[in-house]
Design a protein around this motif. Structure first.
Motif, PDB file in Angstrom:
ATOM      1  N   PRO A 276     -16.263  73.667  28.472  1.00  0.00           N
ATOM      2  CA  PRO A 276     -17.515  73.799  27.736  1.00  0.00           C
ATOM      3  C   PRO A 276     -18.724  73.498  28.625  1.00  0.00           C
ATOM      4  O   PRO A 276     -18.662  72.567  29.453  1.00  0.00           O
TER       5      PRO A 276
ATOM      6  N   MET B 273      -7.414  60.068  25.159  1.00  0.00           N
ATOM      7  CA  MET B 273      -7.717  60.598  23.828  1.00  0.00           C
ATOM      8  C   MET B 273      -6.603  60.127  22.896  1.00  0.00           C
ATOM      9  O   MET B 273      -5.426  60.232  23.250  1.00  0.00           O
TER      10      MET B 273
ATOM     11  N   TRP C  15      -7.058  72.374  15.894  1.00  0.00           N
ATOM     12  CA  TRP C  15      -7.977  71.232  15.751  1.00  0.00           C
ATOM     13  C   TRP C  15      -9.283  71.631  15.038  1.00  0.00           C
ATOM     14  O   TRP C  15      -9.787  70.904  14.197  1.00  0.00           O
TER      15      TRP C  15
ATOM     16  N   GLU D 104     -11.133  70.006  11.657  1.00  0.00           N
ATOM     17  CA  GLU D 104     -12.449  69.374  11.804  1.00  0.00           C
ATOM     18  C   GLU D 104     -13.474  69.984  10.853  1.00  0.00           C
ATOM     19  O   GLU D 104     -14.270  69.282  10.233  1.00  0.00           O
TER      20      GLU D 104
ATOM     21  N   PHE E 280      -8.414  63.612  17.105  1.00  0.00           N
ATOM     22  CA  PHE E 280      -8.858  62.774  18.229  1.00  0.00           C
ATOM     23  C   PHE E 280     -10.253  62.226  17.938  1.00  0.00           C
ATOM     24  O   PHE E 280     -10.515  61.053  18.066  1.00  0.00           O
ATOM     25  N   SER E 281     -11.151  63.129  17.585  1.00  0.00           N
ATOM     26  CA  SER E 281     -12.508  62.702  17.219  1.00  0.00           C
ATOM     27  C   SER E 281     -13.154  63.803  16.399  1.00  0.00           C
ATOM     28  O   SER E 281     -12.893  64.983  16.614  1.00  0.00           O
ATOM     29  N   VAL E 282     -13.985  63.405  15.457  1.00  0.00           N
ATOM     30  CA  VAL E 282     -14.763  64.411  14.720  1.00  0.00           C
ATOM     31  C   VAL E 282     -16.250  64.171  14.973  1.00  0.00           C
ATOM     32  O   VAL E 282     -17.094  64.841  14.372  1.00  0.00           O
ATOM     33  N   ILE E 283     -16.577  63.215  15.827  1.00  0.00           N
ATOM     34  CA  ILE E 283     -17.960  62.766  15.949  1.00  0.00           C
ATOM     35  C   ILE E 283     -18.897  63.901  16.333  1.00  0.00           C
ATOM     36  O   ILE E 283     -19.948  64.095  15.716  1.00  0.00           O
ATOM     37  N   ASN E 284     -18.530  64.680  17.343  1.00  0.00           N
ATOM     38  CA  ASN E 284     -19.423  65.733  17.812  1.00  0.00           C
ATOM     39  C   ASN E 284     -19.677  66.771  16.717  1.00  0.00           C
ATOM     40  O   ASN E 284     -20.826  67.145  16.449  1.00  0.00           O
ATOM     41  N   THR E 285     -18.617  67.228  16.085  1.00  0.00           N
ATOM     42  CA  THR E 285     -18.765  68.225  15.021  1.00  0.00           C
ATOM     43  C   THR E 285     -19.514  67.641  13.835  1.00  0.00           C
ATOM     44  O   THR E 285     -20.373  68.289  13.237  1.00  0.00           O
TER      45      THR E 285
ATOM     46  N   GLU F 155     -18.320  64.194  27.112  1.00  0.00           N
ATOM     47  CA  GLU F 155     -17.989  64.552  25.725  1.00  0.00           C
ATOM     48  C   GLU F 155     -17.997  63.270  24.919  1.00  0.00           C
ATOM     49  O   GLU F 155     -16.953  62.667  24.657  1.00  0.00           O
TER      50      GLU F 155
ATOM     51  N   LEU G  44     -15.306  61.509  22.329  1.00  0.00           N
ATOM     52  CA  LEU G  44     -13.970  62.096  22.434  1.00  0.00           C
ATOM     53  C   LEU G  44     -13.195  61.459  23.584  1.00  0.00           C
ATOM     54  O   LEU G  44     -12.047  61.069  23.419  1.00  0.00           O
TER      55      LEU G  44
END
Lengths: 427, 275
Positions: A35, A139, A242, A246, A260-265, A333, A336
């Protein structure tokens, strides 16, 4: 005349050796952080390193996880492979299998003494008497929920499988789903199923002698629990990866998910109320006392046989793990990538990131969960080459599909997994 | 013959169904690319956008290397198309008209190359290209695209050549035209739709080729759209708006090319070819 010639020859050799010494070591780093924002952050770090180390110059060439299993072996065979290569544990076995990776025992020892590796992050890379890669980031899967949804339903954060099922049933109303668990034949399903297996006493899929120990009562119980929860998931979850999970959580359609993580989304695509985002350890079996999880320690391998390049790569890796730099590496990131070292977990450069600051309590929980992480095939202290194929063919997920999609019993699905893994291990 | 009302109803109903099957995915992607993120990820989808934003396109063109991927894709696809057509036309004419030993067997044999699973030759081709210094070059992609498109293109082109009345060719022979002139001046204009079909087939195949582009290209600056785009999307976290904006931006050049340029190309070449 003779003296003059010798003097000229001597000076020439000194100048030549000086020129050779002045020639910087050029290193190529392949990573799978494609990314654009991650590539940009990596470039910032490389620019800084290259400026401070004129004798070692590192360039990045981002690759994709989708192709790297075929591309890297082909590149090494053709002599065009990188000098450093990012890895996850099962990928390391593939590269080790073609003799393209060199041990990093001394560097790992030095870095451990200086920064303190979280044991769970380096263990998957230590076998056959060597350390095969330097852990870079971790992760780990956690359970994500909304505080407001649980409060409205009058339930506590579930800690056991039965509490989780009861909570999911209560949250399943008004077109919403209490839980979102995948049942796709894909890595995400491998991970979520194994997250329950770890919490059901079925973490080991190998015996000490390398034979498969998948088919046991603990695995069957984990499959049964997963199956019960999966029934409360959206009907399209049999094709999820994933991103879909999310999105289901971010749109408030799924009450709880494993991710693993949803923070960014959550921050960029949902309502982004940091206080409402809840994260907890993956619930465990009712007979267990504490939670574990599946964790992927991503690492960096040295893949050059050139000693000057190896020395240069070690300088770079040592620089990267310095707390002042390491936090900025992790926050390519934010929310994550988790630290693999003790001083990295306290680094100002990590906690000062705006997203990490905003979701500090969630990140702290993620870091704590990651310490209890395990990975299938890397739990017994011995690593067997067949794990690469078992992981690559998503045998755990395929076994689950036998139960969720084909309607087989949990016992039969696990039996299928045992046979398939044994077949792969026997080849 | 005039259609009855029920016949017309069935005909138009069928057309609507076909139109929906073909058009709905495009509608979904294009309208999704202008929705705000929350509307995109909503569990209950909206057929018509309830919001409007260009933020995904801004991000696509300002924060990613998508413009470079676009230029690479256009270059690779155009060169692949031109070379394939240039090779397929004389090859098909040779198989169609010329007599040489083993013609029939060779004609059937070339299709085997098209039927060959590409994944099987991936590693050997990588090794060969590494030896000749073609790794991480767009030239390598053009070679691959031409190699895989050419067999089927020859078959298509030969089929079109066989539809040309033999009398037209014989008239040119009587006038003393050599084979090259007959092919380029007489046959090529007459099978212009065939040339256009081969060009479209090759362009689309090159535009969407993923496997070789992902393995043979190493540096970001030389990636084509399918590979570069897959990297932009990421693995664990998906930016759905960016995904839809990228899909829209990747589709539009092809649609424009073949909706307008393609039609002009075909009609321009065929105009007045057959008297």
């Amino acid at each position: 005349m003779k003296v003059g010639l010798l003097t000229i020859a001597g000076l020439t050799s000194i100048l030549m050796s000086s020129a050779a010494f002045a020639e910087p070591v050029s290193l190529t780093l392949w990573h799978m952080e494609q990314p654009p924002h991650r590539v940009q952050r990596m470039q910032e770090l490389l620019d800084e390193f290259n400026k401070a180390h004129p004798d070692v110059q590192v360039k990045q060439e981002p690759q994709s996880w989708g192709e790297i299993y075929a591309k890297a072996p082909a590149a090494f065979a053709a002599g065009t492979g990188p000098d450093m290569l990012f890895a996850i544990p099962d990928f390391t076995t593939v590269i080790k299998g073609i003799d393209a990776v060199v041990p990093v025992d001394d560097l790992a020892k030095d870095l451990d003494a200086k920064h303190g590796f979280v044991p769970a992050t380096i263990a998957p890379y230590q076998y056959d008497g060597h350390t095969w890669a330097i852990p870079a980031y971790n992760m780990a899967i956690s359970m994500w929920y909304r505080n407001s949804a649980l409060k409205e339903a009058g339930i506590e954060v579930p800690k056991t499988w039965s509490e989780w099922k009861a909570a999911a049933e209560k949250l399943s109303k008004d077109g919403k789903y209490g839980v979102g668990l995948p049942a796709n034949k894909q890595l995400y399903t491998d991970q979520t199923v194994y997250a329950l297996m770890v919490n059901g006493g079925a973490a080991d899929i190998y015996n000490e002698d390398g034979s498969i120990s998948f088919d046991k009562p603990e695995t069957v119980a984990s499959f049964e629990a997963y199956g019960e929860l999966q029934k409360l998931s959206p009907p399209d979850s049999t094709s999820w990866t994933w991103g879909e999970a999310e999105a289901c959580f971010a749109s408030a359609s799924c009450g709880t998910i494993l991710q693993f993580s949803v923070i960014n989304t959550y921050e960029t695509q949902a309502e982004a109320d940091a206080a409402d985002l809840g994260v907890a350890p993956v619930p465990h079996a009712d007979g267990q006392s504490e939670s574990g999880t599946i964790s992927y320690s991503n690492a960096i391998m040295l893949t050059t046989k050139d000693e000057a390049k190896q020395a240069g790569a070690k300088v770079f890796l040592a620089w990267l793990m310095e707390p002042a730099n390491y936090g900025r590496f992790l926050t390519m990131e934010p929310g994550l990538f988790l630290p693999v070292t003790n001083d990295g977990a306290e680094a100002e450069s990590f906690w000062s990131d705006p997203i990490v600051t905003k979701y500090k309590s969630q990140v702290e929980t993620m870091v704590a969960n990651a310490k209890n992480g395990k990975l299938f095939g890397f739990t017994t202290g011995k690593v067997f080459p067949s794990i690469g194929a078992i992981s690559g063919q998503n045998v755990i997920a395929e076994s689950l599909q036998k139960m969720v999609v084909d309607g087989q019993s949990a016992a039969d699905a696990v039996k299928f997994g045992q046979e398939k893994m044994s077949e792969i291990a026997g080849k | 013959m005039k259609r009855t009302l029920p016949q017309s109803f069935v005909l138009y109903s069928g057309l609507v169904v076909v139109l929906l099957i073909i058009g709905l995915p495009f509608w979904w992607v294009i309208t999704g690319s202008i929705k705000v993120p929350r509307e995109i990820i909503a569990r209950v989808p909206t057929m018509f956008p309830q919001s409007f934003t260009l933020q995904h396109f801004e991000k696509l063109f300002q924060s990613t290397d998508f413009p470079a991927y676009l230029v690479n894709s256009i270059g690779v696809a155009l060169f692949s198309t031109v070379i394939t057509v240039a090779l397929a036309l004389p090859a098909a004419y040779a198989f169609f008209r010329m007599r040489f030993p083993g013609r029939a067997a060779l004609y059937r044999l070339i299709l085997l190359a098209y039927a060959f699973p590409t994944i099987v030759v991936l590693i050997p081709i990588y090794g060969f290209f590494a030896k000749v210094g073609l790794i991480d070059t767009r030239t390598s992609l053009v070679i691959i695209n031409v190699a895989f498109a050419l067999p089927f293109s020859i078959w298509m082109m030969r089929s079109f050549l066989s539809t040309v009345p033999r009398e037209i060719e014989e008239a040119a022979v009587i006038d003393g035209a050599p084979a090259r002139v007959i092919l380029l001046r007489i046959m090529a204009p007459l099978i212009a739709p065939g040339i256009a079909s081969v060009a479209i087939f090759t362009f689309i195949a090159s535009w969407t080729e993923y496997l070789f582009a992902s393995v043979l290209i190493v540096s970001d600056a030389r990636r084509t759209i399918p590979v570069g785009f897959a990297g932009i999307i990421g693995q664990y976290q998906i930016d759905w708006g960016l995904l839809l904006a990228g899909a829209t931006a990747a589709t539009i050049p092809v649609v424009i090319l073949f909706a307008f340029v393609g039609r002009w190309f075909v009609s321009g070449l065929t105009e007045g070819a057959v008297k």
